[in-house]
Design an enzyme around this catalytic site. Structure first.
Site, PDB file in Angstrom:
ATOM      1  N   ARG A  63       3.305  -0.010   8.684  1.00 56.19           N
ATOM      2  CA  ARG A  63       4.186  -0.908   7.915  1.00 56.19           C
ATOM      3  C   ARG A  63       3.553  -1.326   6.595  1.00 56.19           C
ATOM      4  NH1 ARG A  63       5.585  -6.697   8.696  1.00 56.19           N
ATOM      5  NH2 ARG A  63       7.727  -7.017   7.981  1.00 56.19           N
ATOM      6  N   HIS A  67       5.374  -1.070   2.985  1.00 60.85           N
ATOM      7  CA  HIS A  67       5.559  -2.243   2.125  1.00 60.85           C
ATOM      8  C   HIS A  67       4.781  -2.122   0.814  1.00 60.85           C
ATOM      9  CE1 HIS A  67       7.497  -5.462   4.906  1.00 60.85           C
ATOM     10  NE2 HIS A  67       7.875  -4.247   5.255  1.00 60.85           N
ATOM     11  N   ASP A  75       0.284   1.953  -4.602  1.00 53.33           N
ATOM     12  CA  ASP A  75      -0.852   1.638  -5.486  1.00 53.33           C
ATOM     13  C   ASP A  75      -1.808   0.588  -4.923  1.00 53.33           C
ATOM     14  OD1 ASP A  75       0.695  -0.627  -5.630  1.00 53.33           O
ATOM     15  OD2 ASP A  75       1.052  -0.535  -7.797  1.00 53.33           O
ATOM     16  N   ASN A  95       6.633 -10.322   3.738  1.00 53.99           N
ATOM     17  CA  ASN A  95       5.244 -10.145   4.194  1.00 53.99           C
ATOM     18  C   ASN A  95       4.615 -11.383   4.821  1.00 53.99           C
ATOM     19  OD1 ASN A  95       5.193  -7.474   3.208  1.00 53.99           O
ATOM     20  ND2 ASN A  95       4.639  -8.168   1.155  1.00 53.99           N
ATOM     21  N   HIS A 194      10.325   2.348  13.754  1.00 47.09           N
ATOM     22  CA  HIS A 194      10.562   1.219  14.658  1.00 47.09           C
ATOM     23  C   HIS A 194      10.549   1.651  16.126  1.00 47.09           C
ATOM     24  CE1 HIS A 194      12.466  -1.730  11.500  1.00 47.09           C
ATOM     25  NE2 HIS A 194      11.206  -1.434  11.260  1.00 47.09           N
ATOM     26  N   THR A 195      10.139   2.867  16.372  1.00 49.60           N
ATOM     27  CA  THR A 195       9.865   3.299  17.748  1.00 49.60           C
ATOM     28  C   THR A 195       8.613   2.605  18.275  1.00 49.60           C
ATOM     29  OG1 THR A 195       9.341   5.210  19.138  1.00 49.60           O
ATOM     30  CG2 THR A 195       8.562   5.314  16.900  1.00 49.60           C
TER      31      THR A 195
END
Length: 322
Positions: A63, A67, A75, A95, A194-195
């Site tokens: 994740r 994000h 970056d 976050n 999302h498994t």
């Protein structure tokens, strides 16, 4: 005049395409083969230790990469702590109290610095960690393109506006992914992450108590037992995004959607009599098709606006600029 305007737009589009293409073209799977030959084994052993200690960490690291890439490209900007000159992304709405695993990235970076100091970027550490997490939890393997450099700044505003929320509808999801060059198929495949992982009660409370269409009643009751109706009570209680195999990377997420058992509103939007239904059905029936498309989408996501050449820097500490 109209033709001049059209021509100018075409030139601008070509310039942007060249710029994006040229920076991602500088990424390669053997970028550190000579400068840091022990890179992969160093990262993997640290990721393995972290996942052995807490299985959920694999989903958390994956994740972080997502994000990071969605906010001004891959970056490493997500990893920067706040400073007096800018507010970082860690406290952005998607976050705060949610993104986690930063200390694991610190550990990986420290280990990498020992074997090849000042060579590997934090952005690339994130990319490799995401791949390793998927593989360790039983998912597909792929060669990670590397050569990214680290941003010297971050943007809380961009994080707030660019990362899709768990309450997004299908059109919003499609447009969010399209804005960074990812197709609807890429979006559905990447949602299959999302498994694994877990979500906080605050992110799905409205769905399990207020939605009636496209929600399995017994599933909702099961989830409600760990997520009280009233806000402020049990907000941070965790529920696996895939109740069946929460720590195994497979295609059960899509089977859940077909059975109206998507935990987040944004999950179930992928199978809700809309344009993504056929992709979800395909992945629910064909795990190898999902794995293949997931890999393709992960590589595409890793190509989003990387800093290369002399742009950015190679941070020594992922939390702050050199």
């Amino acid at each position: 005049m109209a033709s001049l305007k059209i021509n100018a737009n075409i030139v601008l589009f070509l310039l942007v395409s060249l710029l994006v293409g040229s920076s991602s073209a500088q990424l390669s799977t053997n970028f550190y083969s000579k400068s840091c030959p022990k890179l992969y084994q160093t990262v993997k052993s640290t990721v393995q230790s972290a996942i052995k200690k807490e299985t959920r960490m694999g989903a958390s690291l994956l994740r972080l990469f997502f994000h990071d890439c969605f906010v001004n490209g891959c970056d490493g900007s997500l990893l920067l702590d706040d400073t007096s000159s800018f507010t970082g992304e860690k406290r952005a709405a998607p976050n705060v109290n949610s993104a986690r695993g930063f200390e694991v990235i610190d550990n990986i970076k420290s280990a990498v610095e020992k074997v090849c100091p000042g060579v590997v970027s934090c952005a690339d550490v994130l990319a490799i960690s995401a791949r390793d997490s998927v593989v360790i939890l039983g998912g597909p393997n792929w060669n990670v393109k590397l050569g990214r450099r680290d941003a010297r700044t971050a943007s809380q505003g961009a994080a707030n506006s660019s990362i899709p929320s768990p309450t997004s509808n299908l059109n919003r999801l499609i447009s969010s992914f399209s804005a960074v060059g990812l197709s609807t198929k890429d979006m559905v495949a990447l949602s299959g992450a999302h498994t694994i992982g877990q979500a906080r009660c605050t992110t799905f409370r409205a769905r399990i108590y207020n939605e009636t269409n496209n929600l399995d009643t017994s599933f909702a009751k099961t989830i409600q037992s760990n997520c009280p109706r009233n806000s402020g009570s049990g907000d941070n209680n965790l529920v696996p995004l895939d109740l069946q195999t929460p720590t195994k990377f497979n295609n059960n997420y899509f089977k859940n959607l077909v059975n109206k058992k998507g935990l987040l509103h944004s999950d179930q939007q992928l199978f809700n009599s809309g344009s993504a239904d056929s992709i979800v059905t395909s992945y629910s029936n064909n795990p190898s098709s999902f794995s293949s498309d997931f890999v393709t989408a992960m590589i595409k996501m890793g190509d989003i606006r990387p800093l290369t050449g002399s742009n950015g820097e190679i941070r020594k500490n992922c939390r702050r600029r050199n």
